[in-house]
Design a protein around this motif. Structure first.
Motif, PDB file in Angstrom:
ATOM      1  N   ALA A  57       0.819  -1.214   0.000  1.00  0.00           N
ATOM      2  CA  ALA A  57       0.000   0.000   0.000  1.00  0.00           C
ATOM      3  C   ALA A  57       0.852   1.264   0.000  1.00  0.00           C
ATOM      4  N   GLU A  58       2.033   1.214   0.608  1.00  0.00           N
ATOM      5  CA  GLU A  58       2.925   2.368   0.630  1.00  0.00           C
ATOM      6  C   GLU A  58       3.918   2.375  -0.528  1.00  0.00           C
ATOM      7  N   GLY A  59       3.743   1.434  -1.456  1.00  0.00           N
ATOM      8  CA  GLY A  59       4.567   1.437  -2.658  1.00  0.00           C
ATOM      9  C   GLY A  59       5.967   0.920  -2.476  1.00  0.00           C
ATOM     10  N   LYS A  60       6.214   0.177  -1.400  1.00  0.00           N
ATOM     11  CA  LYS A  60       7.567  -0.325  -1.147  1.00  0.00           C
ATOM     12  C   LYS A  60       7.870  -1.600  -1.930  1.00  0.00           C
ATOM     13  N   ILE A  61       6.829  -2.287  -2.402  1.00  0.00           N
ATOM     14  CA  ILE A  61       6.976  -3.432  -3.285  1.00  0.00           C
ATOM     15  C   ILE A  61       5.934  -3.306  -4.384  1.00  0.00           C
ATOM     16  N   ASN A  62       6.049  -4.132  -5.413  1.00  0.00           N
ATOM     17  CA  ASN A  62       5.065  -4.183  -6.481  1.00  0.00           C
ATOM     18  C   ASN A  62       4.050  -5.282  -6.205  1.00  0.00           C
ATOM     19  N   ALA A  63       2.887  -5.176  -6.830  1.00  0.00           N
ATOM     20  CA  ALA A  63       1.851  -6.193  -6.631  1.00  0.00           C
ATOM     21  C   ALA A  63       2.359  -7.574  -7.027  1.00  0.00           C
ATOM     22  N   GLY A  64       3.165  -7.632  -8.092  1.00  0.00           N
ATOM     23  CA  GLY A  64       3.692  -8.914  -8.535  1.00  0.00           C
ATOM     24  C   GLY A  64       4.632  -9.567  -7.547  1.00  0.00           C
ATOM     25  N   ASP A  65       5.213  -8.768  -6.650  1.00  0.00           N
ATOM     26  CA  ASP A  65       6.131  -9.350  -5.672  1.00  0.00           C
ATOM     27  C   ASP A  65       5.417 -10.321  -4.733  1.00  0.00           C
ATOM     28  N   LEU A  66       4.156 -10.045  -4.452  1.00  0.00           N
ATOM     29  CA  LEU A  66       3.401 -10.949  -3.582  1.00  0.00           C
ATOM     30  C   LEU A  66       3.150 -12.295  -4.251  1.00  0.00           C
ATOM     31  N   ASP A  67       3.179 -12.301  -5.583  1.00  0.00           N
ATOM     32  CA  ASP A  67       2.951 -13.559  -6.307  1.00  0.00           C
ATOM     33  C   ASP A  67       4.114 -14.522  -6.152  1.00  0.00           C
ATOM     34  N   MET A  68       5.241 -14.048  -5.622  1.00  0.00           N
ATOM     35  CA  MET A  68       6.373 -14.942  -5.399  1.00  0.00           C
ATOM     36  C   MET A  68       6.097 -15.940  -4.289  1.00  0.00           C
ATOM     37  N   LEU A  69       5.107 -15.638  -3.444  1.00  0.00           N
ATOM     38  CA  LEU A  69       4.810 -16.485  -2.286  1.00  0.00           C
ATOM     39  C   LEU A  69       3.528 -17.274  -2.503  1.00  0.00           C
ATOM     40  N   VAL A  70       3.589 -18.549  -2.170  1.00  0.00           N
ATOM     41  CA  VAL A  70       2.393 -19.393  -2.119  1.00  0.00           C
ATOM     42  C   VAL A  70       2.227 -19.848  -0.678  1.00  0.00           C
ATOM     43  N   VAL A  71       1.042 -19.637  -0.128  1.00  0.00           N
ATOM     44  CA  VAL A  71       0.754 -20.047   1.244  1.00  0.00           C
ATOM     45  C   VAL A  71      -0.260 -21.178   1.201  1.00  0.00           C
ATOM     46  N   THR A  72       0.032 -22.262   1.900  1.00  0.00           N
ATOM     47  CA  THR A  72      -0.839 -23.430   1.856  1.00  0.00           C
ATOM     48  C   THR A  72      -0.718 -24.230   3.143  1.00  0.00           C
ATOM     49  N   ASP A  73      -1.700 -25.091   3.369  1.00  0.00           N
ATOM     50  CA  ASP A  73      -1.616 -26.098   4.433  1.00  0.00           C
ATOM     51  C   ASP A  73      -1.394 -27.486   3.854  1.00  0.00           C
TER      52      ASP A  73
END
Length: 251
Positions: free
Chosen positions: A209-225
Motif C-alpha cells: 500500500a505504501e509502494g515499497k513493493i510491487n503487486a507482482g512481488d506478492l505472487d512470489m509467495l504461495v501459502v498453503t496447508d
C-alpha cells in the motif's frame, strides 16, 4: 622508506610493515594472533566455499526446507515437516536443511526414512551443537554467508515451515534474490496459513500500500496447508528447468 608491495597490496609511508610475510610465516618465535586476523579469515572463507561446492556439486535437484529449531517433536508442524521431507524425497528431490533440531530435524528424518538424500548445512552457534542424527551428508560452516550461498546454489525451491528470525532471514533473502532475478524458476511455499497470514496481510496492506513493493512481488509467495501442493509446485518448477523426465544437473 620506499614504497613496498605486499603481493597486490601497495604500502607507503606509515603503512609499511617491518619484515616480510615469509619472515613472519617462518619465524616460530613470533606472535600467533595472525590466525585471527582478516587475511587468514579469507583462507577459511575460501575453504568453506571449496568444501561446500565439492560436497554438493553432484547432489542433483534439491529443495531447502526451513523452519524453527524450537519446534518440539510432539508439535503438529514436526509431523508436517516429516511429511514434507518424505514426499520431497519420494518425488526425487534431495532435502537440504540447516541441519539443526526441530523442523529441520523433521524434514531430514522424513527424507532419510524415505530413502532420499538428507543434507544438513550446519552453522557454528553458541546455543546449538552438531547436526541432527537424520543428516546423511552434512557440512558445518563458520560463516553464514558461505552457508547461505550453498542453500541458494543447490536448491531449486524453498519450503518454509513456521519459524523465527533465522527462518525469516532465509525467507526474505530468497524473496530478494527472486525479485532481483538473481535466481529463476524458484518457487517459495509457506506451509501454515494461520501462522503466515498475518505476514501476508502486512505485506499487502502496509508494504504494498505504501509502494515499497510491487503487486507482482506478492505472487512470489504461495501459502498453503497442503504438503502435496507444495511438492507439486516444486516438481513443476523442476520440469520447467529440466524438461527431461530424468533430469541431470548441467555441467
Amino acid at each position: 622508506m620506499k614504497d613496498r608491495y605486499k603481493g597486490p597490496v601497495l604500502e607507503r609511508r606509515g603503512q609499511v610493515e617491518p619484515g616480510t610475510t615469509d619472515q613472519r610465516l617462518l619465524d616460530s618465535r613470533g606472535p600467533t594472533d595472525w590466525v585471527h586476523e582478516d587475511p587468514w579469515r579469507v583462507m577459511r572463507i575460501q575453504a568453506e566455499f571449496v568444501e561446500g561446492f565439492g560436497a554438493l556439486a553432484e547432489l542433483g535437484p534439491a529443495i531447502a526446507v526451513f523452519g524453527s529449531a524450537r519446534t518440539p517433536a510432539d508439535h503438529p508442524f514436526y509431523a508436517i515437516g516429516e511429511q514434507a521431507g518424505r514426499k520431497l524425497a519420494e518425488a526425487g528431490f534431495a532435502v537440504i536443511t540447516g541441519g539443526g533440531p526441530g523442523a529441520m530435524e523433521a524434514a531430514n528424518k522424513g527424507a532419510c526414512e524415505a530413502g532420499g538424500v538428507s543434507v544438513g548445512l550446519g552453522i557454528e552457534l553458541p546455543f546449538e551443537s552438531g547436526l541432527n542424527q537424520w543428516v546423511d551428508k552434512g557440512i558445518n560452516f563458520r560463516y553464514f554467508f558461505a552457508r547461505k550461498t550453498m542453500f541458494v546454489k543447490y536448491s531449486q525451491g524453498f519450503v518454509v515451515l513456521p519459524g523465527g528470525l533465522g527462518t525469516f532471514d532465509e525467507l526474505f533473502e530468497a524473496l530478494t534474490l527472486v525479485q532481483t532475478q538473481k535466481v529463476t524458476s524458484f518457487p517459495i511455499v509457506l506451509i501454515g496459513t494461520d501462522y503466515w497470514q498475518g505476514l501476508i496481510d502486512w505485506l499487502r496492506d502496509t508494504v504494498l500500500a505504501e509502494g515499497k513493493i510491487n503487486a507482482g512481488d506478492l505472487d512470489m509467495l504461495v501459502v498453503t496447508d497442503d504438503v502435496d501442493e507444495a511438492v507439486s509446485l516444486m516438481v513443476a518448477a523442476r520440469e520447467d528447468r529440466w524438461p527431461d523426465p530424468a533430469p541431470e544437473r548441467p555441467e
